[in-house]
Design a protein around this motif. Structure first.
Motif, short mmCIF file in Angstrom:
data_model
loop_
_atom_site.label_atom_id
_atom_site.label_comp_id
_atom_site.label_asym_id
_atom_site.label_seq_id
_atom_site.Cartn_x
_atom_site.Cartn_y
_atom_site.Cartn_z
N PRO A 39 0.82 -1.22 0.00
CA PRO A 39 0.00 0.00 0.00
C PRO A 39 0.85 1.27 0.00
O PRO A 39 0.44 2.29 -0.55
N GLU A 40 2.05 1.21 0.59
CA GLU A 40 2.94 2.38 0.58
C GLU A 40 3.40 2.69 -0.84
O GLU A 40 3.47 3.86 -1.23
N ASP A 41 3.72 1.62 -1.60
CA ASP A 41 4.12 1.82 -2.99
C ASP A 41 2.98 2.43 -3.80
O ASP A 41 3.18 3.35 -4.60
N THR A 42 1.78 1.94 -3.57
CA THR A 42 0.62 2.46 -4.28
C THR A 42 0.38 3.92 -3.93
O THR A 42 0.06 4.72 -4.81
N GLU A 43 0.58 4.27 -2.67
CA GLU A 43 0.38 5.66 -2.25
C GLU A 43 1.42 6.58 -2.88
O GLU A 43 1.11 7.69 -3.32
N LYS A 44 2.67 6.11 -2.98
CA LYS A 44 3.72 6.89 -3.65
C LYS A 44 3.36 7.09 -5.12
O LYS A 44 3.55 8.19 -5.67
N LYS A 150 -4.08 -0.71 -7.91
CA LYS A 150 -5.24 -1.45 -7.43
C LYS A 150 -5.87 -0.67 -6.29
O LYS A 150 -5.20 -0.31 -5.33
N ASN A 151 -7.15 -0.43 -6.41
CA ASN A 151 -7.87 0.27 -5.35
C ASN A 151 -8.33 -0.72 -4.29
O ASN A 151 -8.84 -1.79 -4.61
N GLU A 152 -8.17 -0.35 -3.05
CA GLU A 152 -8.62 -1.18 -1.94
C GLU A 152 -10.13 -1.07 -1.83
O GLU A 152 -10.70 0.01 -1.94
N PRO A 153 -10.82 -2.20 -1.60
CA PRO A 153 -12.28 -2.13 -1.46
C PRO A 153 -12.68 -1.49 -0.13
O PRO A 153 -11.97 -1.61 0.87
#
Length: 192
Positions: A39-44, A150-153
């Protein structure tokens, strides 16, 4: 009156009467992530995307070429090089690493030169065709970068999925019980 004075005057009267597109000499540097696992990578990646959405790709970041347009247009087609072609290496530092595999799949990718090549002949103006190419390139890179996020549900979505899974499990169990009863009924009958 100079251009700077005109701009100051138009800004000082009732605010700016025009919209400036923010051109940046340096594009935001994407995080060095080959895969978006955590999730940290996705946020970056999302942070970079929001920064990249606010800027336009400067002409100095790409290789420009011009040619004569084909098709109708009268003598203008034969005299003026209005077709704009932009080439951008896929290994450019401002293109995210995680999006490069997706960019290799797009229609603008040229495998022989390992670059993205975008052309435009929509207008009779060379400058407008260049702007159109830059906009296409910007949109292509954005869509490739967003495609792998990818979006978290949400909690409501998770609960809905759990509800459907429970209902499916109950349906499956009842069907198995019904088939079991049918088979049990066959074995109890004497055919002699």
């Amino acid at each position: 009156m100079s251009l700077v004075a005109l701009l100051r005057r138009s800004v000082s009267l009732k605010g700016p009467s025009f919209t400036l597109c923010r051109y940046s000499s340096s594009l935001p540097t994407p995080p060095n992530l080959s895969v978006l696992d955590t999730p940290e990578d996705t946020e970056k990646a999302r942070t970079w995307i929001s920064e990249f959405e606010g800027v336009s790709i400067p002409r100095s970041s790409v290789e420009l070429q011009f040619a004569r347009s084909s098709g109708p247009g009268g003598q203008n087609v034969n005299k003026v090089n209005t077709k704009a072609v932009i080439k951008c290496s896929l290994n450019s530092s401002w293109i995210p690493v995680w999006a490069r595999s997706e960019l290799r799949q797009c229609s603008y990718y040229v495998a022989s030169s390992h670059c993205i090549q975008v052309s435009s002949t929509t207008t009779r103006s060379q400058a407008q065709n260049v702007d159109d190419c830059l906009a296409k390139l910007h949109a292509t890179i954005l869509s490739a970068a967003k495609a792998l996020i990818k979006n978290e549900p949400s909690e409501a979505q998770k609960q809905k999925v759990e509800k459907h899974q429970k209902a499916e499990k109950a349906r499956r169990k009842s069907e198995k019980m019904r088939r079991s009863d049918v088979k049990r009924g066959r074995s109890n009958n004497d055919w002699f």
